[in-house]
Design a protein around this motif. Structure first.
Motif, PDB file in Angstrom:
ATOM      1  N   LEU A 188      -0.663 -17.071  11.653  1.00 29.12           N
ATOM      2  CA  LEU A 188      -1.386 -18.149  12.321  1.00 29.12           C
ATOM      3  C   LEU A 188      -0.925 -18.172  13.774  1.00 29.12           C
ATOM      4  CD1 LEU A 188      -3.151 -20.740  12.440  1.00 29.12           C
ATOM      5  CD2 LEU A 188      -1.125 -22.018  11.671  1.00 29.12           C
ATOM      6  N   VAL A 189      -1.878 -18.104  14.705  1.00 32.18           N
ATOM      7  CA  VAL A 189      -1.550 -18.031  16.127  1.00 32.18           C
ATOM      8  C   VAL A 189      -2.124 -19.245  16.865  1.00 32.18           C
ATOM      9  CG1 VAL A 189      -1.752 -16.683  18.253  1.00 32.18           C
ATOM     10  CG2 VAL A 189      -1.520 -15.510  16.050  1.00 32.18           C
ATOM     11  N   HIS A 190      -1.268 -19.927  17.568  1.00 30.19           N
ATOM     12  CA  HIS A 190      -1.685 -21.013  18.454  1.00 30.19           C
ATOM     13  C   HIS A 190      -1.482 -20.550  19.886  1.00 30.19           C
ATOM     14  CE1 HIS A 190      -0.626 -24.636  20.955  1.00 30.19           C
ATOM     15  NE2 HIS A 190      -1.853 -24.906  20.564  1.00 30.19           N
ATOM     16  N   ASN A 191      -2.550 -20.266  20.588  1.00 21.28           N
ATOM     17  CA  ASN A 191      -3.925 -20.649  20.318  1.00 21.28           C
ATOM     18  C   ASN A 191      -4.817 -19.415  20.241  1.00 21.28           C
ATOM     19  OD1 ASN A 191      -4.292 -19.849  23.042  1.00 21.28           O
ATOM     20  ND2 ASN A 191      -3.898 -21.919  23.745  1.00 21.28           N
ATOM     21  N   ASP A 192      -6.140 -19.612  20.154  1.00 19.12           N
ATOM     22  CA  ASP A 192      -7.001 -18.453  19.939  1.00 19.12           C
ATOM     23  C   ASP A 192      -7.208 -17.617  21.195  1.00 19.12           C
ATOM     24  OD1 ASP A 192      -8.565 -20.500  20.978  1.00 19.12           O
ATOM     25  OD2 ASP A 192     -10.253 -20.198  19.641  1.00 19.12           O
TER      26      ASP A 192
END
Length: 279
Positions: A188-192
């Motif tokens: 999960l990566v913040h942000n896209d």
């Protein structure tokens, strides 16, 4: 309306507030105080010189310190609503109205989806310089515990002032590839803005999305434009702006008769191709 920038996340927030203002026969005047510029107060003073009736404020916020250095917010001559910000309970600004996305719930949605697909651990790569980043990180810890997932060390993602550095992006990619060699297959990566750079770089490490790595983004500003389109947590950005403007109008009409409102809106999860099938 004071925001830390345009061109990404806050575009939709501003659009929601502006549409609600137009519907009410009002007008939004925009001020921008970029992260790190320490210009919140100067920009607010400029807005007040325009004889505004109220303020929608997204001031710089240091995670873990509430609205440190922003005690002046409670002495403003017009009503104010915090937007995507909330002061710590002990801070004087905690008495202000606020409208925020519940980012911890958003992270729970993402990790629950990955857990349902069979992943026993999820790697989080996240910024650390905003309230959203603080809430995403706290939400990751809570969601991993709730779902029985292994909690992994968070990979720090550079702030926007440095993320354009190719070295930082390649370092992030290398660390994800290293985790994949250890058996981690979901990120999960913040942000896209950062997440959409990863699929072609991961291919250089022999990893494909979603066949080898399930990749989720947080914010859903650009995620649908990636190849493959990224599954993403979508905070209700436009609705936050709309709700904040309407709350300000209510405050202007009712004054102190209206109790302080601190409203949280729930994000949604946009399912696209980047998570793949059950593992």
């Amino acid at each position: 309306m004071l925001v830390p920038g345009v061109g990404s996340y806050f575009d939709e927030v501003v659009a929601g507030a502006s549409a609600a203002a137009t519907a009410a026969g009002a007008r939004v005047i925009l001020g921008i105080a970029p992260y790190g510029a320490n210009s919140d107060r100067a920009q607010v003073d400029r807005l007040l010189e325009s004889d505004v009736d109220g303020l929608l404020l997204t001031p710089h916020w240091t995670p873990g310190e509430g609205l440190g250095g922003s005690e002046w917010l409670v002495d403003l001559p017009v009503p104010a609503v915090l937007v995507e910000r909330r002061a710590a309970p002990e801070a004087s600004a905690a008495q202000l109205d606020a409208v925020c996305s519940n980012h911890r719930h958003g992270v729970l949605l993402a990790l629950r989806r990955l857990s349902e697909l069979g992943h026993g651990s999820v790697l989080l790569a996240a910024r650390s310089d905003t309230r959203t980043a603080h809430e995403v990180r706290a939400g990751y810890t809570a969601a991993a515990h709730h779902l029985g997932l292994a909690e992994l060390p968070v990979i720090d993602v550079d702030s926007p002032s440095t993320i354009s550095s190719p070295e930082s992006v390649h370092d992030l990619t290398a660390r994800i590839a290293e985790a994949a060699r250890s058996g981690v297959r979901a990120v999960l990566v913040h942000n896209d803005q950062d997440a959409i750079q990863l699929p072609p770089l991961l291919r250089m490490h022999g990893l494909s999305v979603p066949e080898d790595i399930a990749l989720l983004a947080y914010d859903d500003v650009y995620a649908a434009l990636c190849d493959p389109p990224l599954t993403a947590v979508a905070p209700p950005k436009r609705a936050v702006g709309t709700e904040a403007l309407n709350l300000l109008l209510r405050r202007l009409g009712a004054g102190d008769e209206l109790p302080v409102h601190q409203i949280e809106l729930l994000p949604t999860l946009k399912i696209r191709k980047s998570c793949g099938n059950p593992v």
